[in-house]
Structures are given as C-alpha cells and as structure tokens.
Design a protein around this motif. Structure first.
Motif, PDB file in Angstrom:
ATOM      1  N   THR A 110     -37.238  30.247 -19.318  1.00  0.00           N
ATOM      2  CA  THR A 110     -38.370  29.910 -20.181  1.00  0.00           C
ATOM      3  C   THR A 110     -39.457  29.175 -19.405  1.00  0.00           C
ATOM      4  N   VAL A 111     -40.682  29.310 -19.898  1.00  0.00           N
ATOM      5  CA  VAL A 111     -41.832  28.546 -19.414  1.00  0.00           C
ATOM      6  C   VAL A 111     -42.594  28.093 -20.643  1.00  0.00           C
ATOM      7  N   PHE A 112     -42.907  26.816 -20.723  1.00  0.00           N
ATOM      8  CA  PHE A 112     -43.747  26.354 -21.822  1.00  0.00           C
ATOM      9  C   PHE A 112     -44.619  25.200 -21.354  1.00  0.00           C
ATOM     10  N   GLY A 113     -45.819  25.134 -21.963  1.00  0.00           N
ATOM     11  CA  GLY A 113     -46.804  24.125 -21.579  1.00  0.00           C
ATOM     12  C   GLY A 113     -48.169  24.753 -21.482  1.00  0.00           C
ATOM     13  N   ARG A 114     -48.970  24.298 -20.525  1.00  0.00           N
ATOM     14  CA  ARG A 114     -50.328  24.808 -20.313  1.00  0.00           C
ATOM     15  C   ARG A 114     -50.291  25.786 -19.152  1.00  0.00           C
ATOM     16  N   PHE A 115     -50.690  27.042 -19.410  1.00  0.00           N
ATOM     17  CA  PHE A 115     -50.537  28.117 -18.432  1.00  0.00           C
ATOM     18  C   PHE A 115     -51.794  28.354 -17.593  1.00  0.00           C
ATOM     19  N   VAL A 116     -52.979  28.222 -18.210  1.00  0.00           N
ATOM     20  CA  VAL A 116     -54.244  28.536 -17.531  1.00  0.00           C
ATOM     21  C   VAL A 116     -55.218  27.392 -17.774  1.00  0.00           C
ATOM     22  N   GLU A 117     -55.676  26.756 -16.707  1.00  0.00           N
ATOM     23  CA  GLU A 117     -56.527  25.577 -16.815  1.00  0.00           C
ATOM     24  C   GLU A 117     -57.897  25.912 -17.385  1.00  0.00           C
ATOM     25  N   ARG A 118     -58.529  26.988 -16.899  1.00  0.00           N
ATOM     26  CA  ARG A 118     -59.929  27.238 -17.266  1.00  0.00           C
ATOM     27  C   ARG A 118     -60.098  27.593 -18.728  1.00  0.00           C
ATOM     28  N   THR A 119     -59.081  28.154 -19.373  1.00  0.00           N
ATOM     29  CA  THR A 119     -59.163  28.501 -20.798  1.00  0.00           C
ATOM     30  C   THR A 119     -58.333  27.572 -21.663  1.00  0.00           C
ATOM     31  N   GLN A 120     -57.658  26.621 -21.012  1.00  0.00           N
ATOM     32  CA  GLN A 120     -56.752  25.712 -21.730  1.00  0.00           C
ATOM     33  C   GLN A 120     -55.703  26.475 -22.535  1.00  0.00           C
ATOM     34  N   GLU A 121     -55.312  27.640 -22.004  1.00  0.00           N
ATOM     35  CA  GLU A 121     -54.282  28.429 -22.688  1.00  0.00           C
ATOM     36  C   GLU A 121     -52.936  27.721 -22.558  1.00  0.00           C
ATOM     37  N   ARG A 122     -52.274  27.562 -23.685  1.00  0.00           N
ATOM     38  CA  ARG A 122     -50.986  26.877 -23.701  1.00  0.00           C
ATOM     39  C   ARG A 122     -50.052  27.587 -24.680  1.00  0.00           C
ATOM     40  N   GLY A 123     -48.769  27.444 -24.441  1.00  0.00           N
ATOM     41  CA  GLY A 123     -47.830  28.109 -25.326  1.00  0.00           C
ATOM     42  C   GLY A 123     -46.430  28.147 -24.757  1.00  0.00           C
TER      43      GLY A 123
END
Length: 436
Positions: free
Chosen positions: A298-311
C-alpha cells in the motif's frame, strides 16, 4: 523492410519462460556474488561453473552432471534456464547452456549485468510504454551494478544503480515532477531517452534491511525491467494506476522463513531526489501454504506536490502454483485520490489474472485477462476497459528471450480510452531480450 527483418531475425535466435516477475520481496540475508564463489581471492577465480564452491556439493562433477540434464537441451518441465539453482560462477550462467557473460566474476562482491531489448508492436497505448508503434526500436539498453548484502555474519552495506537508454527511457524517468530535475531531462529526441530508475544504498543486520535512495515500487506484479515480465506489453493497471519508482527509505524485515514485512517513507510518486509529496509505503508478503503466496502493498498520503494530489492505493497479489507446470496470478488494485479542493482526481479499480504454463525448459505459454475501471475526472464518467493477451516465451539459450504476443483491447462504454478514440483494437507485438 529492413526494420522488420532485423528484429525478426534476432527473434528467431532467441528466449525461455520466466514464470514469475521479479518482486522486491526477496530474502534479506542475500549472499554476495563473490561470497557465493568463495574463492578467497580479490577477484573471483573459480575455474568453472561446476566447481565445488559454485555448486556447494562434495562431488561437483557428478551432481552438476545431473543438474545439466534439466537444462535447455532437455525437454522436461521445470522453471527453465533462469532457475537460480543452476547458476554458476559466471553471470547468468547455468549448467544447461554456455551463456555469454561480458563481465564474469567481479571483485568485492559486485555484480555487473544488463540486457538489450529490441521490439516491434503494431499499435500503441495511450499511456506509458509501447507508445511508439510500427517501429522496430531499442526499448531497453540496461546496465546494472549491484552489491548484494550478506547479513549472515552481522552488519553489511551494499547498494544498486540502474541505467537505461531506449524508448522506455522517458517512461522510466522521474516524471512525477515537471522541473527537469534528476533524470527527467535525459531525453534524446525521436522518442528515445535515458533514465536512472534506481540509485540506492542498502544496509542490513540479521533479518532487517533498509534501502535509502531511489528505488522501484513494491506495488503490483508487473515491473519496469523487461526480463522480469512474462508479457511484452503491460496491463492498464500497471502503467496508469501504479507508481514506478519512489525516493526515500524502505525497511524490510524477514519474519521467519515464509514472511516479510515492509515499511517506509517516500517523497511522493515517480520523483527524483526532491519533494514531490509525503507518503507511507509498506505491506506484507507471506506464504499461506506451500503453493500460495499473498502480497499486500500500500501507499497512502500525498502523491504529487504540484497538484496536492493525496489519497490511497493498494495492490493485493496471490501467486498460486496450481501444478508443477502451471502458475496462476491474481492481482487486484484500488486507487482513490483527490486534489487540493477535495474533488476526485483519480479513481480506478483493476483486476488482472495471469495463467503461465511451462511446456518445457525452453517454451512457456501464457494468458492475461484484465478488467480496469477508471474515472474520467474531467467528465465524471467511468469506463470499463478490458484486455486479453496471449503470448509465449521462447528461450533457445539462457541469454535470450523471445516474447511474441497478440492482444485485444476493448471498451464497451465507447469512451475512447484506446489510442485515436478507437474503442477496440488488436495488437501484435514481439520483442527479443539478450542478457549479458
């Protein structure tokens, strides 16, 4: 015409069945290359691959002869020429064939290896890998330098670095950021480029090891490295819903003989040595019984800094030995992320099934069936996309793999997921991998 004749001529010379992809879930107490030779010299001086040190037996000549009976010249079943029990002192060598080794034994426990992959496919994908159709192409010219750790006598330090050039180069870069840092600017024009997909230090003591640096993800079953996949093409789930690499730290703890636990922190998805997010990565791999291994990652948290994509996302993989010659793999992925405003950014569910049958040491046949359900964040629509792939691995020599395949993709929702808004397509592909 020459573009087609050359790779097909190479293909006529080539591959054997790899029954399962290489995963990061390996035993911690790995023994270095020079240590396996146990020659007691700065440069490994083993006389041949059937020496007592290489085979670990008291009567190497007799027992190595019996090992040779199962090699590529034999038509019996089994794991094929990449069965590690058949490896001797020379890189990728075994008692069946006499493979080419460019580097042979190296000092200080270093292993230098690689491969060249040349391929052709009739249609491309909308996503990464195999997106340069109707061209004979060098997809992966790969070089690796590895120092495996050996914790059998206490603390040890090792490391690994990979370099790739080819049409898969740009797809293997740290593309999670768009500022040209790390290897993202290593493009060469004409769909070619370079990447450094791994560069890490590994430390270990006893049953615990820790990687620090840039390394492959532990998510999923298919991987970036061509020789470690059965099929030439990739599943939608792998190249659209999963990360390829991470930068950070990942610890692995072996629990008994049949389980490993993983945990660490990384700087988002597919980034180089810079902040592209903050997320936990971890999981567990365990043998449920003699014939079934289950892996949850699993991976969870903030994935992409520039879009603040998290999940959150996870993959669950069951690897089943059905019979001596038949392997079945079931993988399920779930991905759900949102952007800074809280709106859904990516949502997908994937179910992949693989059947791989070893006909003999030089020939295996396989099938992959995938269902991938994906949310179009722009329209709010969901698409069900399917693909069925039939292929085989041919290995006339332990240095060579040929992987012809035919693939059908279809989109019953008619949302134009496939290239050029064509909801259905049939693709033929073939590649040749030469290991060294």
């Amino acid at each position: 015409m020459l573009r087609i004749i050359v790779p097909l001529a190479l293909a006529s010379l080539l591959p054997n069945a790899i029954l399962h992809a290489q995963t990061p879930f390996q035993s911690i107490a790995q023994v270095g290359y020079a240590a396996k030779c146990d020659c007691g010299e700065a440069v490994c001086g083993c006389e041949d691959s059937c020496s007592e040190a290489a085979c670990g037996i008291s009567d190497p000549a007799a027992d190595c002869d019996s090992m040779c009976d199962d090699g590529c010249d034999s038509m019996g079943g089994g794991l094929g020429c990449f069965d590690t029990s058949k490896k001797g002192c020379g890189l990728f060598s075994n008692c069946g064939d006499d493979p080419l080794s460019l580097f042979g034994c190296t000092p200080c426990g270093l292993t230098v290896s690689g491969w060249a992959q040349i391929g052709y496919h009739s249609k491309g994908s909308d996503f990464r890998f195999n997106s340069f159709p109707n061209n004979v192409q060098l997809q992966q010219a790969w070089l690796s330098i590895d120092k495996a750790i050996d914790t059998s006598e206490g603390f040890d330090v090792g490391g690994h670095i990979d370099y790739i050039y080819g049409t898969d180069g740009p797809d293997t870069q740290a593309f999670g950021t768009d500022n040209g840092h790390w290897d993202q600017s290593f493009d060469n024009g004409g769909n070619y480029g370079s990447a450094i997909p791994q560069a890490y230090v590994e430390m270990g003591y006893g049953d615990l090891s820790v990687k620090v640096g840039h390394f492959y993800t532990i998510i999923g079953w298919e991987v970036v490295t061509a020789p470690d996949n059965f099929f030439y093409s990739h599943a939608y789930t792998m190249y659209n819903s999963e990360p390829f690499t991470h930068t950070g730290a990942l610890a692995t703890l072996a629990v008994g003989d049949n389980a490993s636990v993983f945990g660490g922190y990384t700087l988002g998805w597919d980034s180089g040595y810079e902040d592209n997010g903050d997320n936990f990565i971890g999981g567990i791999s365990s043998a449920l019984c003699d014939d079934i291994t289950a892996t949850y990652a699993t991976v969870f948290g903030r994935f992409v800094e520039r879009t603040q994509e998290r999940g959150y996302m996870h993959s669950l993989v069951f690897d089943v030995t059905v019979t001596e010659n038949l392997q079945y793999i079931l993988q399920s992925d779930v991905l759900a992320t949102e952007n800074a405003s809280g709106a859904a950014e990516r949502e997908s569910i994937g179910v992949n099934q693989y059947w791989i049958y070893s006909i003999n040491d030089c020939l295996s046949a396989g099938a992959r069936f995938e269902w991938w359900n994906n949310l179009d964040s722009a329209t709010g629509n969901r698409a069900d996309v399917y693909d069925l792939t039939l292929g085989c691995n041919v290995t006339p020599h332990s240095n060579v793999i040929v992987r012809p395949e035919i693939r059908w993709d279809w989109d019953p929702d008619q949302l134009g997921v496939n290239q050029n808004d064509d909801k259905n397509q049939t693709t033929f592909g073939i590649d040749t991998i030469v290991l060294f």
